[in-house]
Design a protein around this motif. Structure first.
Motif, mmCIF file in Angstrom:
data_model
loop_
_atom_site.group_PDB
_atom_site.id
_atom_site.type_symbol
_atom_site.label_atom_id
_atom_site.label_comp_id
_atom_site.label_asym_id
_atom_site.label_seq_id
_atom_site.Cartn_x
_atom_site.Cartn_y
_atom_site.Cartn_z
ATOM 1 N N GLU A 105 3.695 -2.283 16.053
ATOM 2 C CA GLU A 105 4.855 -1.408 16.025
ATOM 3 C C GLU A 105 4.415 -0.080 15.437
ATOM 4 O OE1 GLU A 105 7.295 -2.635 12.190
ATOM 5 O OE2 GLU A 105 6.769 -4.391 13.406
ATOM 6 N N ARG A 106 5.306 0.874 15.410
ATOM 7 C CA ARG A 106 4.950 2.185 14.894
ATOM 8 C C ARG A 106 4.383 2.069 13.474
ATOM 9 N NH1 ARG A 106 9.452 6.667 13.440
ATOM 10 N NH2 ARG A 106 8.111 8.099 12.277
ATOM 11 N N ALA A 107 3.232 2.674 13.258
ATOM 12 C CA ALA A 107 2.556 2.607 11.966
ATOM 13 C C ALA A 107 1.869 3.932 11.680
ATOM 14 C CB ALA A 107 1.540 1.466 11.947
ATOM 15 N N ARG A 108 1.526 4.134 10.403
ATOM 16 C CA ARG A 108 0.876 5.368 10.001
ATOM 17 C C ARG A 108 -0.518 5.085 9.425
ATOM 18 N NH1 ARG A 108 4.600 8.671 6.044
ATOM 19 N NH2 ARG A 108 4.404 6.715 4.892
ATOM 20 N N ALA A 109 -1.382 6.045 9.590
ATOM 21 C CA ALA A 109 -2.700 6.034 8.959
ATOM 22 C C ALA A 109 -3.017 7.474 8.579
ATOM 23 C CB ALA A 109 -3.765 5.466 9.901
ATOM 24 N N ARG A 110 -3.986 7.645 7.709
ATOM 25 C CA ARG A 110 -4.384 8.992 7.280
ATOM 26 C C ARG A 110 -5.888 9.146 7.442
ATOM 27 N NH1 ARG A 110 0.276 8.198 4.488
ATOM 28 N NH2 ARG A 110 1.608 10.047 4.239
ATOM 29 N N VAL A 111 -6.281 10.297 7.964
ATOM 30 C CA VAL A 111 -7.699 10.576 8.180
ATOM 31 C C VAL A 111 -8.187 11.492 7.054
ATOM 32 C CG1 VAL A 111 -9.424 11.537 9.725
ATOM 33 C CG2 VAL A 111 -7.431 10.326 10.674
ATOM 34 N N PHE A 112 -8.930 10.908 6.136
ATOM 35 C CA PHE A 112 -9.569 11.669 5.066
ATOM 36 C C PHE A 112 -10.979 12.049 5.503
ATOM 37 C CE2 PHE A 112 -6.276 9.441 2.843
ATOM 38 C CZ PHE A 112 -5.995 10.157 1.694
#
Length: 338
Positions: free
Chosen positions: A75-82
């Protein structure tokens, strides 16, 4: 973990991958092997298949290389690119349809002066960091890249076990959890094995942590989940004693801090049971005091934050509470680390 299927990246805080049941060809990122998860309670078995503080890491071979990474989630999810320790402006979104990210070293990071303090990570280490809420799968990595070298990463690892508080529930983002703050403050790389709602100090997980040799310091926040699930103080004592001492016995040279219950509704709400909360804190204190292992130490959760730093559920810390816990725990660990 450096999976044979993806030799050009490192899968951090990932013990193994498994077929993703929401997509045809994705590899689900799991924090604990299925052989261990099978011996945990049902909720914990599912939680360790969520990518809390898991990351896909790589270094482009040159600053001009663009790396394509394909991800999905049920399902809709978030991630962050460091990039190293440098935070993105905003999260990326993934969902059931595989999404391909095109990633290259940001222009201004290419030209940083060598005298700049870049933090724990080399700024050319790309870190795709996932949140705790939703499973995630890796499908493909394309482009000229390699796994980070040891000197591009923190040289020590911090392993954390606990409840949803340790997983970072109610923090605005994973990098604002207390585990992330401890790691940042102490210059460590975080391995998070917490189990939201299901941290029952189970022997299988204790044995697994004891068998791992890829961490240098640990914290065990034990365990409001057991108190809320109705485990008696004596049942908690038996499990906590086994968990703590099994790991300490296997790693007598590694500092392990045991954290008693943080302030929560049992302490301050009329319907709460302050006696149970107090008994749990006393049990963990006595487990540490009675242990023959001098690498164990105790931190009172009530010393790390106040009830006013909790969210509206009067259980989980907000961002300010996470900061207080992280800063206090970091100060304690710094006295225990060489």
């Amino acid at each position: 973990m450096s999976a044979a299927t993806y030799p050009s990246v490192t899968l951090h805080n990932v013990a193994e991958t498994a077929p993703a049941d929401w997509t045809a060809d994705g590899d689900r990122l799991c924090r604990v092997p299925a052989s261990v998860g099978d011996d945990l309670n049902d909720d914990a078995r599912e939680r360790v298949r969520h990518p809390t503080h898991s990351e896909v890491r790589f270094v482009p071979e040159t600053d001009d290389d663009e790396i394509e990474v394909t991800l999905s989630a049920p399902e809709r999810a978030r991630a962050r690119v460091f990039w190293g320790s440098f935070q993105p402006w905003q999260a990326i979104e993934i969902g059931p349809t595989p999404e391909t990210l095109s990633l290259g070293v940001p222009d201004r990071l290419r030209s940083l002066d060598e005298s700049v303090d870049v933090g724990r990570f080399d700024p050319r280490v790309c870190r795709i960091a996932f949140e705790r809420f939703t499973p995630a799968a890796l499908h493909d990595v394309r482009g000229d890249c390699r796994p980070p070298a040891p000197d591009e990463l923190p040289d020590r690892r911090y392993l954390a076990y606990g409840t949803s508080i340790t997983e970072g529930a109610k923090a605005s983002a994973a990098h604002l959890s207390y585990v992330s703050r401890v790691a940042r403050n102490c210059g460590l790389d975080a391995v998070n094995l917490a189990c939201s709602g299901s941290a029952y100090c189970e022997p299988a997980l204790a044995d697994y942590v004891a068998d791992r040799d890829d961490w240098d310091v640990a914290t065990f926040a034990l365990s409001v989940n057991m108190a809320n699930a109705g485990f008696s103080p004596s049942e908690f004592r038996e499990r906590a004693d086994y968990f703590v001492n099994t790991v300490a016995d296997a790693h007598p040279e590694k500092p392990i801090a045991c954290v008693t219950l943080f302030p929560y509704y049992a302490d301050v709400a009329e319907e709460g049971d302050a006696d149970v909360a107090a008994a749990y804190r006393d049990v963990l204190r006595s487990v540490v005091e009675d242990s023959p292992h001098d690498n164990l130490s105790l931190v009172a959760g009530t010393d790390l934050l106040s009830a006013s730093e909790l969210t509206w559920d009067v259980l989980h810390p907000g961002d300010g509470g996470m900061e207080s816990i992280g800063d206090g725990l970091a100060r304690h660990l710094e006295t225990r680390l060489d």
